[in-house]
Design a protein around this motif. Structure first.
Motif, PDB file in Angstrom:
ATOM      1  N   ILE A 272      -1.415  22.987  17.234  1.00 24.68           N
ATOM      2  CA  ILE A 272      -1.196  21.572  16.934  1.00 24.68           C
ATOM      3  C   ILE A 272      -1.232  20.759  18.217  1.00 24.68           C
ATOM      4  O   ILE A 272      -1.792  19.661  18.264  1.00 24.68           O
ATOM      5  N   GLU A 273      -0.662  21.311  19.271  1.00 28.42           N
ATOM      6  CA  GLU A 273      -0.655  20.636  20.569  1.00 28.42           C
ATOM      7  C   GLU A 273      -1.326  21.539  21.588  1.00 28.42           C
ATOM      8  O   GLU A 273      -0.809  22.607  21.920  1.00 28.42           O
ATOM      9  N   MET A 274      -2.488  21.133  22.045  1.00 27.15           N
ATOM     10  CA  MET A 274      -3.260  21.947  22.992  1.00 27.15           C
ATOM     11  C   MET A 274      -3.109  21.403  24.404  1.00 27.15           C
ATOM     12  O   MET A 274      -3.313  20.206  24.634  1.00 27.15           O
ATOM     13  N   VAL A 275      -2.720  22.261  25.323  1.00 27.66           N
ATOM     14  CA  VAL A 275      -2.527  21.861  26.715  1.00 27.66           C
ATOM     15  C   VAL A 275      -3.222  22.870  27.625  1.00 27.66           C
ATOM     16  O   VAL A 275      -3.468  24.011  27.235  1.00 27.66           O
ATOM     17  N   GLY A 276      -3.526  22.439  28.850  1.00 25.26           N
ATOM     18  CA  GLY A 276      -4.107  23.349  29.832  1.00 25.26           C
ATOM     19  C   GLY A 276      -3.017  24.116  30.549  1.00 25.26           C
ATOM     20  O   GLY A 276      -1.825  23.821  30.407  1.00 25.26           O
ATOM     21  N   ASN A 277      -3.406  25.101  31.328  1.00 28.75           N
ATOM     22  CA  ASN A 277      -2.420  25.885  32.080  1.00 28.75           C
ATOM     23  C   ASN A 277      -2.561  25.679  33.582  1.00 28.75           C
ATOM     24  O   ASN A 277      -2.052  26.454  34.374  1.00 28.75           O
ATOM     25  N   SER A 301      -0.751  27.800  15.608  1.00 31.28           N
ATOM     26  CA  SER A 301      -0.172  26.882  14.628  1.00 31.28           C
ATOM     27  C   SER A 301      -0.847  26.939  13.266  1.00 31.28           C
ATOM     28  O   SER A 301      -0.192  26.815  12.248  1.00 31.28           O
ATOM     29  N   TYR A 302      -2.171  27.075  13.225  1.00 32.38           N
ATOM     30  CA  TYR A 302      -2.870  27.185  11.946  1.00 32.38           C
ATOM     31  C   TYR A 302      -4.213  27.862  12.138  1.00 32.38           C
ATOM     32  O   TYR A 302      -4.714  27.993  13.257  1.00 32.38           O
ATOM     33  N   THR A 303      -4.761  28.321  11.031  1.00 39.95           N
ATOM     34  CA  THR A 303      -6.011  29.086  11.060  1.00 39.95           C
ATOM     35  C   THR A 303      -7.057  28.394  10.195  1.00 39.95           C
ATOM     36  O   THR A 303      -6.766  27.949   9.080  1.00 39.95           O
ATOM     37  N   CYS A 321      -5.313  27.747   6.634  1.00 41.54           N
ATOM     38  CA  CYS A 321      -3.989  28.361   6.503  1.00 41.54           C
ATOM     39  C   CYS A 321      -3.022  27.636   7.439  1.00 41.54           C
ATOM     40  O   CYS A 321      -3.126  27.726   8.656  1.00 41.54           O
ATOM     41  N   LEU A 322      -2.048  26.901   6.826  1.00 38.16           N
ATOM     42  CA  LEU A 322      -1.076  26.144   7.603  1.00 38.16           C
ATOM     43  C   LEU A 322       0.117  27.008   7.966  1.00 38.16           C
ATOM     44  O   LEU A 322       0.320  28.092   7.412  1.00 38.16           O
ATOM     45  N   LYS A 323       0.912  26.516   8.890  1.00 40.29           N
ATOM     46  CA  LYS A 323       2.097  27.237   9.351  1.00 40.29           C
ATOM     47  C   LYS A 323       3.347  26.615   8.727  1.00 40.29           C
ATOM     48  O   LYS A 323       3.672  25.449   8.991  1.00 40.29           O
ATOM     49  N   GLU A 324       4.034  27.378   7.877  1.00 43.61           N
ATOM     50  CA  GLU A 324       5.266  26.919   7.227  1.00 43.61           C
ATOM     51  C   GLU A 324       6.362  27.935   7.466  1.00 43.61           C
ATOM     52  O   GLU A 324       6.191  29.126   7.182  1.00 43.61           O
ATOM     53  N   LYS A 325       7.500  27.470   7.991  1.00 48.20           N
ATOM     54  CA  LYS A 325       8.567  28.390   8.377  1.00 48.20           C
ATOM     55  C   LYS A 325       9.165  29.142   7.196  1.00 48.20           C
ATOM     56  O   LYS A 325       9.742  30.218   7.358  1.00 48.20           O
ATOM     57  N   ASN A 326       9.046  28.584   5.973  1.00 53.64           N
ATOM     58  CA  ASN A 326       9.576  29.262   4.790  1.00 53.64           C
ATOM     59  C   ASN A 326       8.523  30.117   4.084  1.00 53.64           C
ATOM     60  O   ASN A 326       8.798  30.670   3.014  1.00 53.64           O
ATOM     61  N   ASP A 327       7.333  30.184   4.677  1.00 54.20           N
ATOM     62  CA  ASP A 327       6.239  31.004   4.137  1.00 54.20           C
ATOM     63  C   ASP A 327       5.669  30.461   2.829  1.00 54.20           C
ATOM     64  O   ASP A 327       4.958  31.161   2.114  1.00 54.20           O
ATOM     65  N   TYR A 328       6.010  29.213   2.484  1.00 50.76           N
ATOM     66  CA  TYR A 328       5.431  28.586   1.295  1.00 50.76           C
ATOM     67  C   TYR A 328       5.560  27.068   1.458  1.00 50.76           C
ATOM     68  O   TYR A 328       6.355  26.580   2.259  1.00 50.76           O
ATOM     69  N   MET A 329       4.772  26.335   0.697  1.00 53.76           N
ATOM     70  CA  MET A 329       4.818  24.881   0.732  1.00 53.76           C
ATOM     71  C   MET A 329       5.703  24.374  -0.411  1.00 53.76           C
ATOM     72  O   MET A 329       5.507  24.746  -1.571  1.00 53.76           O
ATOM     73  N   SER A 330       6.658  23.543  -0.055  1.00 54.95           N
ATOM     74  CA  SER A 330       7.546  22.977  -1.067  1.00 54.95           C
ATOM     75  C   SER A 330       6.795  21.972  -1.927  1.00 54.95           C
ATOM     76  O   SER A 330       5.695  21.526  -1.591  1.00 54.95           O
ATOM     77  N   ASP A 331       7.394  21.605  -3.033  1.00 55.53           N
ATOM     78  CA  ASP A 331       6.773  20.621  -3.930  1.00 55.53           C
ATOM     79  C   ASP A 331       6.593  19.286  -3.238  1.00 55.53           C
ATOM     80  O   ASP A 331       5.599  18.586  -3.466  1.00 55.53           O
ATOM     81  N   ASN A 332       7.525  18.951  -2.341  1.00 53.16           N
ATOM     82  CA  ASN A 332       7.429  17.682  -1.622  1.00 53.16           C
ATOM     83  C   ASN A 332       6.229  17.680  -0.671  1.00 53.16           C
ATOM     84  O   ASN A 332       5.519  16.683  -0.546  1.00 53.16           O
ATOM     85  N   SER A 348       1.262  30.320   5.670  1.00 48.35           N
ATOM     86  CA  SER A 348       2.016  31.529   5.993  1.00 48.35           C
ATOM     87  C   SER A 348       3.060  31.155   7.036  1.00 48.35           C
ATOM     88  O   SER A 348       3.005  30.069   7.630  1.00 48.35           O
ATOM     89  N   LYS A 349       4.002  32.045   7.278  1.00 47.90           N
ATOM     90  CA  LYS A 349       5.070  31.771   8.228  1.00 47.90           C
ATOM     91  C   LYS A 349       4.544  31.691   9.653  1.00 47.90           C
ATOM     92  O   LYS A 349       5.062  30.948  10.489  1.00 47.90           O
ATOM     93  N   SER A 350       3.514  32.465   9.935  1.00 54.40           N
ATOM     94  CA  SER A 350       2.955  32.497  11.284  1.00 54.40           C
ATOM     95  C   SER A 350       1.753  31.573  11.461  1.00 54.40           C
ATOM     96  O   SER A 350       1.338  31.299  12.584  1.00 54.40           O
ATOM     97  N   GLY A 351       1.193  31.105  10.353  1.00 59.77           N
ATOM     98  CA  GLY A 351      -0.036  30.318  10.437  1.00 59.77           C
ATOM     99  C   GLY A 351      -1.273  31.184  10.527  1.00 59.77           C
ATOM    100  O   GLY A 351      -2.389  30.683  10.679  1.00 59.77           O
TER     101      GLY A 351
END
Length: 410
Positions: A272-277, A301-303, A321-332, A348-351
């Motif tokens: 989601i946030e890409m930075v250089g090193n 963050s996502y695939t 494939c989005l990253k959701e900490k609960n491993d599912y998308m809520s109705d909201n 998925s939880k890991s994205g």
């Protein structure tokens, strides 16, 4: 316009007037034919040219078994004695610049030819004219003296620098071919090693020399993007063979499929946030920090997964494939999520995609796209997508797995 017949007539008159027939052998000989052929070649060359000039110092030499060779050997010393010292007066700056044109092998070859001695007579085997005929770039005998000097010292300064440069670059290429780390200190070490080998005690391998060396060969410091083991280096030939065999196999299959039905799909993990090193900062600081909005968002963050045909066109919908900490998308979340007709969304939880999400993508993206078409699908060797049972409903689909560690080579 030159008349060749008139030229031949004038030449015949000159020979009759100036050369006595009694002084020469009247019998036919192959040398007469040879001389006549050479003269004809010169006349023909003049006729075909748009411009010509004569140089009186040039002569025609012939190699045969007659007494001419013996006579030439006997005349060598006389020729050397008659050499005009005035011809040795060459501008020193001009001569110094000319030596940059000669390589050490050329100098050695010239010196060996000049110094050659006839084993029977003990005298020089080649006259100065013969030498100049073979080594036309050498205009003066002082060059031979310089050649001897340079060869004894191992060459000119520039030639030594060139040898050092070439040796260092070859060592660099060989080392990087083995994927070993190379730094400035290694360049200096290789250069000094070669300098000692060729007896150049003035070479210092300074920082400026290293800088110029890297500029000449387009070298720079780069971040290592992948670490590999010695085993992978040793297996390089096996990997190359696997890639080549796979390519040959696919080429034989391609004529049996339409280009739009030869498919490849792969996953790309994005942040989601890409930075250089890297960042410019102050020398000597103990820690260098970089500010982001969320450290959590700088990891995977996502695939995104797309299907691409051999024609270079995307096929079907984009699988996201989005990253959701609960491993599912809520109705909201589902309610407020932007709906796009060309995107199939999961989470998925890991994205990252799991085996079950791969199966979901096959059912909702690949199957509707392929249908009953005859399709050739190329996939990498990731175990979560190589099970042929996942594709069993597509009766006309042929699955080919790209060999491990060859994806970038295919």
């Amino acid at each position: 316009m030159i008349n060749p017949h008139r030229v031949a007539e004038l030449l015949s008159n000159l020979v009759s007037e100036r050369l006595s027939l009694h002084d020469h052998d009247t019998a036919d000989s192959t040398r007469d034919e040879e001389v006549a052929k050479h003269l004809y070649d010169h006349v023909e060359s003049i006729l075909e040219s748009t411009h010509y000039s004569f140089e009186t110092e040039h002569t025609i030499d012939f190699n045969d078994n007659s007494n001419t060779k013996q006579f030439e050997v006997e005349k060598i010393n006389n020729d050397d004695e008659q050499f005009e010292e005035a011809s040795m007066k060459v501008d020193e700056d001009q001569q110094h610049n000319l030596f940059h044109q000669f390589s050490i092998p050329y100098m050695k070859k010239a010196v060996d030819f000049y110094d050659a001695v006839n084993a029977k007579t003990g005298k020089k085997q080649h006259s100065w004219k013969s030498f100049q005929h073979r080594f036309q770039m050498v205009k003066n005998r002082k060059y031979i003296e310089r050649f001897h000097k340079y060869l004894e010292s191992g060459g000119t300064k520039q030639q030594k620098l060139d040898e050092i440069d070439q040796y260092t670059y070859e060592k660099f290429v060989k080392t990087r071919a083995e994927f070993l780390f190379v730094h400035d200190i290694h360049l200096k070490r290789w250069a000094l090693q070669k300098a000692r080998e060729i007896n150049d005690n003035t070479f210092k391998a300074s920082n400026n020399w290293v800088l110029q060396f890297k500029r000449r060969h387009a070298l720079c410091s780069r971040k290592v993007t992948k670490l590999i083991t010695q085993r992978e280096v040793l297996d390089a030939d096996t990997i190359d063979n696997s890639a080549n065999n796979f390519i040959s196999k696919i080429k034989n299959l391609l004529p049996h499929y339409r280009q739009s039905n030869v498919l490849n799909t792969d996953q790309s993990g994005l942040e989601i946030e890409m930075v250089g090193n890297r960042t410019l900062s102050f020398k000597g600081e103990k820690a260098t920090f970089g500010k982001v909005r969320s450290v959590y968002n700088t990891s995977h963050s996502y695939t995104v997964q797309l299907i691409i045909s051999l024609m270079g066109q995307p096929i079907g919908t984009c699988y996201l494939c989005l990253k959701e900490k609960n491993d599912y998308m809520s109705d909201n979340i589902k309610k407020n999520l932007f709906q796009a007709s060309n995107v199939t969304v999961t989470c998925s939880k890991s994205g990252k995609l799991s085996s079950s999400l791969v199966e979901y993508g096959i059912q909702n993206v690949l199957e509707p796209t392929v249908g009953n078409e005859k399709v050739l699908l190329l996939l990498d060797s990731w175990g979560g997508q190589t099970d042929e049972q996942l594709y069993s409903k597509m009766k006309h689909l042929r699955l080919e797995i790209i060999p491990k560690k060859t994806t970038a080579m295919i």
